[in-house]
Design a protein around this motif. Structure first.
Motif, PDB file in Angstrom:
ATOM      1  N   THR A 121       0.708  -1.388  -0.185  1.00  0.00           N
ATOM      2  CA  THR A 121       0.053   0.027   0.033  1.00  0.00           C
ATOM      3  C   THR A 121       0.988   1.424   0.204  1.00  0.00           C
ATOM      4  OG1 THR A 121      -1.862   1.051   1.147  1.00  0.00           O
ATOM      5  CG2 THR A 121      -0.180   0.092   2.384  1.00  0.00           C
ATOM      6  N   LYS A 122       0.203   2.319  -0.232  1.00  0.00           N
ATOM      7  CA  LYS A 122       0.959   3.683  -0.175  1.00  0.00           C
ATOM      8  C   LYS A 122       0.069   4.553   0.701  1.00  0.00           C
ATOM      9  CE  LYS A 122       1.659   4.316  -4.657  1.00  0.00           C
ATOM     10  NZ  LYS A 122       1.714   4.925  -5.942  1.00  0.00           N
ATOM     11  N   MET A 123       0.724   5.136   1.657  1.00  0.00           N
ATOM     12  CA  MET A 123      -0.047   6.066   2.563  1.00  0.00           C
ATOM     13  C   MET A 123       0.582   7.372   2.396  1.00  0.00           C
ATOM     14  SD  MET A 123      -2.636   4.639   4.083  1.00  0.00           S
ATOM     15  CE  MET A 123      -3.124   2.894   4.297  1.00  0.00           C
ATOM     16  N   LEU A 124      -0.357   8.380   1.767  1.00  0.00           N
ATOM     17  CA  LEU A 124       0.593   9.702   1.706  1.00  0.00           C
ATOM     18  C   LEU A 124      -0.209  10.612   2.673  1.00  0.00           C
ATOM     19  CD1 LEU A 124       0.119   9.602  -2.228  1.00  0.00           C
ATOM     20  CD2 LEU A 124       2.092   8.791  -1.008  1.00  0.00           C
ATOM     21  N   HIS A 125       0.612  11.124   3.662  1.00  0.00           N
ATOM     22  CA  HIS A 125       0.130  12.059   4.719  1.00  0.00           C
ATOM     23  C   HIS A 125       0.158  13.381   4.009  1.00  0.00           C
ATOM     24  CE1 HIS A 125      -0.376   9.165   7.968  1.00  0.00           C
ATOM     25  NE2 HIS A 125       0.377   8.385   7.165  1.00  0.00           N
ATOM     26  N   LEU A 126      -0.731  14.158   3.909  1.00  0.00           N
ATOM     27  CA  LEU A 126      -0.689  15.488   3.366  1.00  0.00           C
ATOM     28  C   LEU A 126      -1.616  16.311   4.358  1.00  0.00           C
ATOM     29  CD1 LEU A 126      -1.946  15.000  -0.232  1.00  0.00           C
ATOM     30  CD2 LEU A 126       0.292  14.992   0.491  1.00  0.00           C
ATOM     31  N   GLY A 127      -2.558  16.023   5.097  1.00  0.00           N
ATOM     32  CA  GLY A 127      -3.049  16.795   6.106  1.00  0.00           C
ATOM     33  C   GLY A 127      -2.599  16.663   7.443  1.00  0.00           C
ATOM     34  N   LYS A 128      -3.060  17.718   8.382  1.00  0.00           N
ATOM     35  CA  LYS A 128      -2.385  17.739   9.778  1.00  0.00           C
ATOM     36  C   LYS A 128      -3.070  16.270  10.297  1.00  0.00           C
ATOM     37  CE  LYS A 128      -1.955  22.571   9.805  1.00  0.00           C
ATOM     38  NZ  LYS A 128      -2.597  23.828   9.776  1.00  0.00           N
ATOM     39  N   ARG A 129      -2.198  15.890  11.627  1.00  0.00           N
ATOM     40  CA  ARG A 129      -2.658  14.660  12.579  1.00  0.00           C
ATOM     41  C   ARG A 129      -3.266  13.584  11.634  1.00  0.00           C
ATOM     42  NH1 ARG A 129      -3.940  19.734  14.040  1.00  0.00           N
ATOM     43  NH2 ARG A 129      -6.128  19.304  13.297  1.00  0.00           N
ATOM     44  N   THR A 130      -2.879  13.351  10.366  1.00  0.00           N
ATOM     45  CA  THR A 130      -3.433  12.197   9.531  1.00  0.00           C
ATOM     46  C   THR A 130      -2.636  10.856  10.255  1.00  0.00           C
ATOM     47  OG1 THR A 130      -1.774  12.839   8.124  1.00  0.00           O
ATOM     48  CG2 THR A 130      -4.137  13.369   7.476  1.00  0.00           C
ATOM     49  N   LYS A 131      -3.467   9.801  10.345  1.00  0.00           N
ATOM     50  CA  LYS A 131      -2.866   8.500  10.954  1.00  0.00           C
ATOM     51  C   LYS A 131      -3.212   7.621   9.689  1.00  0.00           C
ATOM     52  CE  LYS A 131      -5.328   8.136  14.644  1.00  0.00           C
ATOM     53  NZ  LYS A 131      -5.632   7.549  16.130  1.00  0.00           N
ATOM     54  N   SER A 132      -2.397   6.689   9.638  1.00  0.00           N
ATOM     55  CA  SER A 132      -2.506   5.696   8.844  1.00  0.00           C
ATOM     56  C   SER A 132      -1.932   4.258   9.553  1.00  0.00           C
ATOM     57  CB  SER A 132      -1.742   5.788   7.153  1.00  0.00           C
ATOM     58  OG  SER A 132      -0.142   5.865   7.624  1.00  0.00           O
ATOM     59  N   ARG A 133      -2.446   3.161   9.078  1.00  0.00           N
ATOM     60  CA  ARG A 133      -2.393   1.778   9.814  1.00  0.00           C
ATOM     61  C   ARG A 133      -2.132   0.846   8.670  1.00  0.00           C
ATOM     62  NH1 ARG A 133      -3.154  -0.702  14.428  1.00  0.00           N
ATOM     63  NH2 ARG A 133      -4.320   1.211  15.425  1.00  0.00           N
ATOM     64  N   ILE A 134      -1.042   0.193   8.609  1.00  0.00           N
ATOM     65  CA  ILE A 134      -1.055  -0.865   7.377  1.00  0.00           C
ATOM     66  C   ILE A 134      -0.649  -2.254   8.280  1.00  0.00           C
ATOM     67  CG2 ILE A 134       0.639  -1.864   5.557  1.00  0.00           C
ATOM     68  CD1 ILE A 134       1.433   1.327   5.493  1.00  0.00           C
ATOM     69  N   ILE A 135      -1.420  -3.214   8.106  1.00  0.00           N
ATOM     70  CA  ILE A 135      -1.093  -4.530   8.765  1.00  0.00           C
ATOM     71  C   ILE A 135      -1.274  -5.420   7.588  1.00  0.00           C
ATOM     72  CG2 ILE A 135      -2.005  -6.130  10.658  1.00  0.00           C
ATOM     73  CD1 ILE A 135      -1.678  -3.638  12.055  1.00  0.00           C
ATOM     74  N   SER A 136      -0.131  -6.154   7.483  1.00  0.00           N
ATOM     75  CA  SER A 136      -0.142  -7.034   6.372  1.00  0.00           C
ATOM     76  C   SER A 136       0.304  -8.499   6.621  1.00  0.00           C
ATOM     77  CB  SER A 136       0.907  -6.446   5.218  1.00  0.00           C
ATOM     78  OG  SER A 136       1.285  -7.502   4.455  1.00  0.00           O
ATOM     79  N   LYS A 137      -0.198  -9.441   6.406  1.00  0.00           N
ATOM     80  CA  LYS A 137      -0.010 -10.894   6.808  1.00  0.00           C
ATOM     81  C   LYS A 137       0.232 -11.701   5.670  1.00  0.00           C
ATOM     82  CE  LYS A 137      -0.647 -10.043  11.107  1.00  0.00           C
ATOM     83  NZ  LYS A 137       0.362 -10.277  12.150  1.00  0.00           N
TER      84      LYS A 137
END
Lengths: 253, 517
Positions: free
Chosen positions: B381-397
């Protein structure tokens, strides 16, 4: 109860190791609440991690005993089973593990280490409901993963919840007041005060006097540069509040 | 990062993995592919090959407005100038884009007035796949008990799922349209939406995945045949799960579906995508584009169970799955969550991503990928944080078996204005056998010192904080690790809507406990 003598501890490894605790002596008898106050970087959090056995903190001198048992050679979980509990300054999120599962697993793990029977699900549930109500935690919150999505205040209440469920013998509260509003501070303090007991000791680490209005200490110690610089009664905290650390420290040195 | 090399003759079972897990993974081997049948039905094809006329042919078949045709032609022109990418960790013989059909539809009309008009062969196909298209069956699960569909509608215990069924290039049925319409939700094939809601489609199409995004996406822009369109209006919580089941049936046909989902301010929708294809000796190309747009306070949950034909044990046949999926958290406090269970395809090349544009927006990616036989998967995946206090979570099995090869490839990018951005990434791999591989390629870019980025690739690297926290409460290291890992797997499984979770489980039957070694 908790007896620390001339404790020396470093943080980091090899050449990066830095001495943070530099000969700290402290005695908290059962039934007493002691506060540790001090400026940033004095070694307050380090002390709590050294006592609970966190990786990366090495004891290079001195001793620490809980009820006569040397705790410094024990694994963190063994210290926990002996009744040492740390309320974290920054409680950690554990995704996917509901609060109830976490606390019950912890309680049973401790009991097993102590050679006690596991608690029954019904008994645990009953107690958790009662404790949660006191701390104004909803049953819904207890189903959520540990600390995930909790506000700062909720996280601190959850620390106290765990404390009340695990019924430790000795409590270390590391900056429990940080991030709490007045109401939450009251709720948390009420929880802590309920645990005050002739058999139990507490070490309250804080920057500010305000927590000590709610959890009144028997003694106050000022920690600076890895040592206890001065000790006194509750009035010492009030003096610190008025004069600041600089005033009190310059006098003590 | 883990490279598999257990001992030779026997399958090495890691501690904590029971034999059932191994057996279940083995059972996924090609001969057991239960969706591998094909449907005998008269179909209409576009002439073989790809050129401007084919693009016009598809557009005409769909009775598209002029702007749509122009959009396609523009994309086609770009595509001609692009080169197929080769950076991923997958290997396959060159694809002859002229040796495929770009449009296949059941002959007796592309769209049916009512479910009763859908040819029996197609209904049977979906039924065999466990996807009944008759609403009563969807509701009640059993045939003959459908005396009162209205009663069932009030039965809140039963999960209800509206289905859009795409058979090769066309959507053949969409259920529950009336009820959804009452809620204001638009749920229809994208071909219909282009005709009926051109302004909405035009406003959002290509705004998340631009025409020139990548080779396969651009190809999709030119030749996409059908797919699903969803619009959930302001403040509406979609009353049921929406789903599309993609079925590739026709021989030698590429499937290029296009999905566009828009959740307007404060809206919520959960969408499920399922895919299967018959067993065929030649490779089939699947190049889809999925675009999600979440406006202020909106939430989109997108779940996939991908079970395309993976090819046989020697690696013959199977679907090439080159998919571009991207969500745009356009509004503040919006949230997009991708959950995927990937078991199929010969070659997978897929990175469902989130653009976290709005302040406090949240992106999530939960993935369980199983590869076996000669399967290759390069996914992440790609998580592109542009905004303030943005959160991302990646869980890959990832679970690899047989001679398969699996790569997790992820990018977490924190931009200059993304104050207080946080990411948590956890990638775990399980290898079964001595001839498979697993690789983890996480990229992290941050332009902010206050970003909190955590990446965990193995249990030994589980967050020290979490481990210590659990041990301070009395758990020994092993218990602490087990508890944390269980928590992570649970995250992925729990992200799946109930009825999908059951399907995923029956597909996997793989206990992920202890998949981290």
């Amino acid at each position: 109860m908790l007896k620390i003598e001339n404790l020396v501890a470093t943080v980091g490894e090899g050449e990066d190791a830095k001495e943070i605790i530099k000969g700290l002596t402290l005695d908290v008898p059962a039934g007493e609440v002691h506060a540790i106050m001090g400026p940033n970087g004095a070694g307050k959090s380090t002390l709590s991690y050294v006592l609970t056995g966190r990786d990366g903190y090495e004891v290079t001198g001195g001793s620490a005993e809980l009820n006569g048992a040397d705790i410094l050679d024990m694994e963190p979980e063994e210290r926990a089973a002996k009744g040492l509990f740390l309320s974290f300054q920054y409680p950690v999120e554990i995704p996917g593990v509901p609060v109830m599962t976490f606390v019950r697993t912890a309680l049973n793990a401790q009991r097993k280490l102590r050679g006690e029977e596991e608690v029954s699900a019904a008994e645990f549930l009953k107690k958790s409901r009662a404790v949660a109500a006191k701390l104004k935690l909803t049953p819904e919150m207890l189903k959520r993963p540990v600390n995930v999505g909790f506000s700062g205040g909720e996280k601190k209440r959850l620390e106290i919840f765990q404390m009340m469920m695990l019924e430790p013998k000795f409590l270390i509260l590391d900056e429990t007041d940080s991030g709490l509003d007045i109401d939450a501070l009251k709720t948390v303090s009420d929880g802590v005060n309920e645990l005050r007991d002739p058999e139990r000791g507490m070490l309250v680490i804080t920057h500010y006097q305000r927590l000590l209005d709610h959890i009144q200490p028997d003694k106050v110690h000022v920690l600076a540069n890895g040592r206890i610089i001065t000790s006194g009664g509750p009035e010492l905290a009030l003096r610190l509040e008025k004069e600041g650390y600089d005033g009190v420290l310059s006098e003590a040195v | 990062m883990a490279d598999g090399n257990p001992s030779a003759d026997e399958v090495k079972v890691k501690d904590g993995i029971d034999q059932n897990t191994v057996d279940a993974a083995r059972a996924l081997e090609s001969k057991n592919y239960s969706a591998g049948f094909s449907t005998e039905i008269e179909q209409e094809f576009a002439p073989k090959g790809l050129n401007e006329d084919i693009v016009r042919f598809i557009s005409a078949k769909k009775e598209e407005p002029e702007w749509m045709l122009e959009w396609r032609l523009k994309a086609f022109e770009r595509w001609l100038q692009m080169e197929e990418p080769d950076w991923s960790n997958v290997h396959y013989p060159p694809i002859d884009y002229q040796d495929a059909y770009y449009y296949a539809a059941p002959k007796k009309g592309a769209k049916y007035e009512s479910i009763d008009d859908v040819p029996e062969e197609i209904l049977e196909t979906y039924k065999k796949l466990g996807i009944p298209l008759k609403e009563a069956e969807v509701l009640l699960g059993v045939e003959g008990a459908a005396d009162s569909a209205a009663d069932a509608r009030t039965d809140t215990d039963k999960p209800r799922v509206a289905v859009d069924a795409v058979f090769d290039s066309v959507s053949v049925a969409t259920t529950f349209q009336k009820e959804l319409k009452e809620a204001g939700v638009i749920f229809m094939s994208i071909s219909e939406a282009i005709r009926e809601y051109p302004e909405l489609v035009q406003k959002y199409l290509g705004t998340v995945v631009p025409q020139s995004d990548n080779y396969f996406a651009t190809l999709n822009c030119a030749v996409f045949s059908d797919g699903t369109f969803v619009y959930v209006p302001k403040g509406v919580r979609c009353p049921m799960e929406l789903s599309t089941y993609f079925r590739m049936n026709a021989q030698g046909t590429g499937q290029f579906e296009r999905t566009l989902i828009i959740a307007d301010e404060g809206a919520y929708v959960s969408y499920l995508e399922g895919c299967t294809a018959p067993m065929r000796d030649e490779n089939q190309l699947h190049a889809a584009v999925v675009e999600l747009v979440a406006l202020e306070d909106a939430e989109i949950k997108y779940s996939t169970v991908q079970n395309w034909w993976p090819g046989d044990e020697e690696g013959k046949g199977g679907v090439y799955n080159f998919v571009t999926k991207r969500g745009d958290c356009r509004g503040d406090r919006s949230k997009i969550s991708w959950t995927q269970v990937e078991t199929g395809s010969a070659v997978t090349w897929k990175y469902p991503s989130c653009i976290l544009r709005g302040d406090d927006s949240v992106g999530e990616f939960y993935s369980i990928a199983v590869t076996n036989g000669r399967q290759q998967a390069d996914t992440g995946t790609k998580m592109l944080h542009l905004g303030k206090r943005t959160k991302s979570r990646i869980i890959s099995k990832g679970i690899s078996a047989g001679n398969s090869d699996q790569t997790y490839r992820g990018l977490v990018s924190v931009h200059k204005k993304a104050e207080g951005a946080r990411n948590f990434t956890q990638c775990d791999s399980l290898l079964i056998g001595d001839t498979c591989g697993a690789h983890t390629v996480p990229y992290v870019e941050t332009r902010r010192a206050d970003a909190q980025l955590e990446h965990e690739a193995t249990t030994t690297k589980l967050s020290e904080d979490q481990l210590f926290y659990a041990r301070q409460r009395g758990l020994d290291e092993e218990q602490a690790v087990a508890l944390l890992v269980n928590g992570f797997v649970r995250d992925v499984i729990q992200q799946l809507p109930m009825e999908f979770a059951v399907e995923a489980q029956s597909l996997l039957q793989v206990s992920l406990e202890g998949s981290v070694g």
